[in-house]
Design an enzyme around this catalytic site. Structure first.
Site, mmCIF file in Angstrom:
data_model
loop_
_atom_site.group_PDB
_atom_site.id
_atom_site.type_symbol
_atom_site.label_atom_id
_atom_site.label_comp_id
_atom_site.label_asym_id
_atom_site.label_seq_id
_atom_site.Cartn_x
_atom_site.Cartn_y
_atom_site.Cartn_z
ATOM 1 C CG HIS A 1 -1.781 1.212 1.331
ATOM 2 N ND1 HIS A 1 -2.876 1.419 0.510
ATOM 3 C CD2 HIS A 1 -1.704 2.298 2.149
ATOM 4 C CE1 HIS A 1 -3.433 2.580 0.823
ATOM 5 N NE2 HIS A 1 -2.743 3.127 1.810
ATOM 6 C CB SER B 1 0.971 -2.322 -8.022
ATOM 7 O OG SER B 1 -0.014 -2.756 -7.116
ATOM 8 C CE LYS C 1 -7.168 -8.700 -12.914
ATOM 9 N NZ LYS C 1 -6.376 -9.388 -11.883
ATOM 10 C CG ASP C 2 -8.281 -9.341 -6.614
ATOM 11 O OD1 ASP C 2 -7.799 -9.656 -7.718
ATOM 12 O OD2 ASP C 2 -7.731 -8.576 -5.819
ATOM 13 C CD GLU D 1 1.018 -34.461 0.661
ATOM 14 O OE1 GLU D 1 0.780 -34.540 -0.558
ATOM 15 O OE2 GLU D 1 0.417 -35.137 1.506
#
Length: 302
Positions: free
Chosen positions: A132, A136, A158-159, A202
């Site tokens: 923040h 970005s 969008k998310d 795994e």
């Protein structure tokens, strides 16, 4: 032992959510590499720390069912820890709570598995704060202040679409194929005497296991095992290109997609036995895995 009410549903969700989370984590890290998110050092460093914590938490949970595979995987890790010079045996005794893997080990691992998510949550919020504050990244390397996009509503909608689609897949897997991503050895009760023919973790640990297994020396294997994640810290320091993303450097693009393919190969090799050609494939895959990072620095000038 009395079954917990709807415990079968909780167990199925826990197993599949863990697998889905690692898929998302690896995709997120790969996307961050491709689009140059490592240029935001605090965001990238906190993300790598998050990845390490999630891996540790997943391993502690991997041992808790006390199945045949889980017990002997814990024994393998114990032997690796004892290979550390000078303090290896003391560290192993401190971790396992005794001279062998037992009930005390399970109690300690359960406590870690319960407490670590709170630490992960704290680092996660720190990760968001850094993002923040810094904002970005821009793959073009240009001033981002002239093209800012608000998080709400563009990114939230969008998310939400992506999360909704992921939840649909998750519910389908839980309802129809709950144990599809789980190794069959997890259902075999622990046997302290009989060693399984093949011991492997795994799928989300297989690439690191292949790197560990490709080095004959135990100490060297431990170093490379740790470096397989810690080397991500080095990437911001070796990047000197004007553009932030790999997509503007053809050589980096080729290297990146070969590195992704090599990651998949290591994952496959880690599940196989210690036989040819898997041993040789693991050795070459390990070499390319680590050579990728200095090679990226050289390819920026091509």
């Amino acid at each position: 032992m009395k079954e917990v009410s709807i415990g079968w549903a909780m167990r199925r969700f826990h197993i599949n959510v863990a697998n889905f989370m690692f898929v998302c984590l690896y995709i997120h890290v790969g996307r961050g590499l491709y689009y140059g998110s490592f240029r935001l050092f605090k965001v990238w460093a906190s993300g790598v720390v998050l990845l390490l914590l999630v891996i540790i938490t997943a391993f502690t949970g991997y041992v808790l069912p006390w199945s045949q595979i889980a017990y002997w995987a814990a024994q393998v890790i114990r032997r690796i820890v004892t290979a550390i010079p000078l303090f290896g045996n003391d560290i192993a005794i401190w971790i396992w709570g005794g001279y062998a893997v037992g009930n005390i080990t399970l109690k300690r691992f359960f406590s870690l598995h319960f407490l670590m998510p709170f630490v992960i949550l704290g680092i996660f919020f720190l990760h968001l704060v850094f993002l923040h504050v810094r904002g970005s990244g821009n793959p073009l390397g240009l001033d981002r202040d002239c093209s800012l996009v608000r998080f709400h509503r563009f990114f939230t909608v969008k998310d939400l679409v992506g999360v909704s689609g992921g939840c649909c897949i998750l519910i389908f897997m839980v309802g129809f194929y709950p144990y599809r991503l789980l190794d069959g050895g997890r259902f075999v009760p622990c046997d302290y005497i009989e060693t399984p023919a093949r011991i492997h973790p795994e799928w989300y640990f297989l690439f690191a296991y292949a790197i560990l297994r490709s080095v004959p020396n135990k100490v060297g294997g431990i170093v490379l095992l740790l470096m397989s994640i810690l080397i991500l810290f080095v990437l911001p320091e070796i990047w000197c290109g004007k553009m932030e993303a790999f997509c503007f450097y053809p050589g980096c693009q080729i290297l990146y997609w070969r590195w992704v393919f090599n990651f998949c190969v290591l994952t496959y090799v880690g599940r196989q036995g210690v036989d040819e050609p898997f041993v040789r494939a693991g050795e070459w895959g390990t070499i390319f895995y680590f050579l990728f990072f200095p090679a990226v620095g050289l390819m920026q000038r091509v």
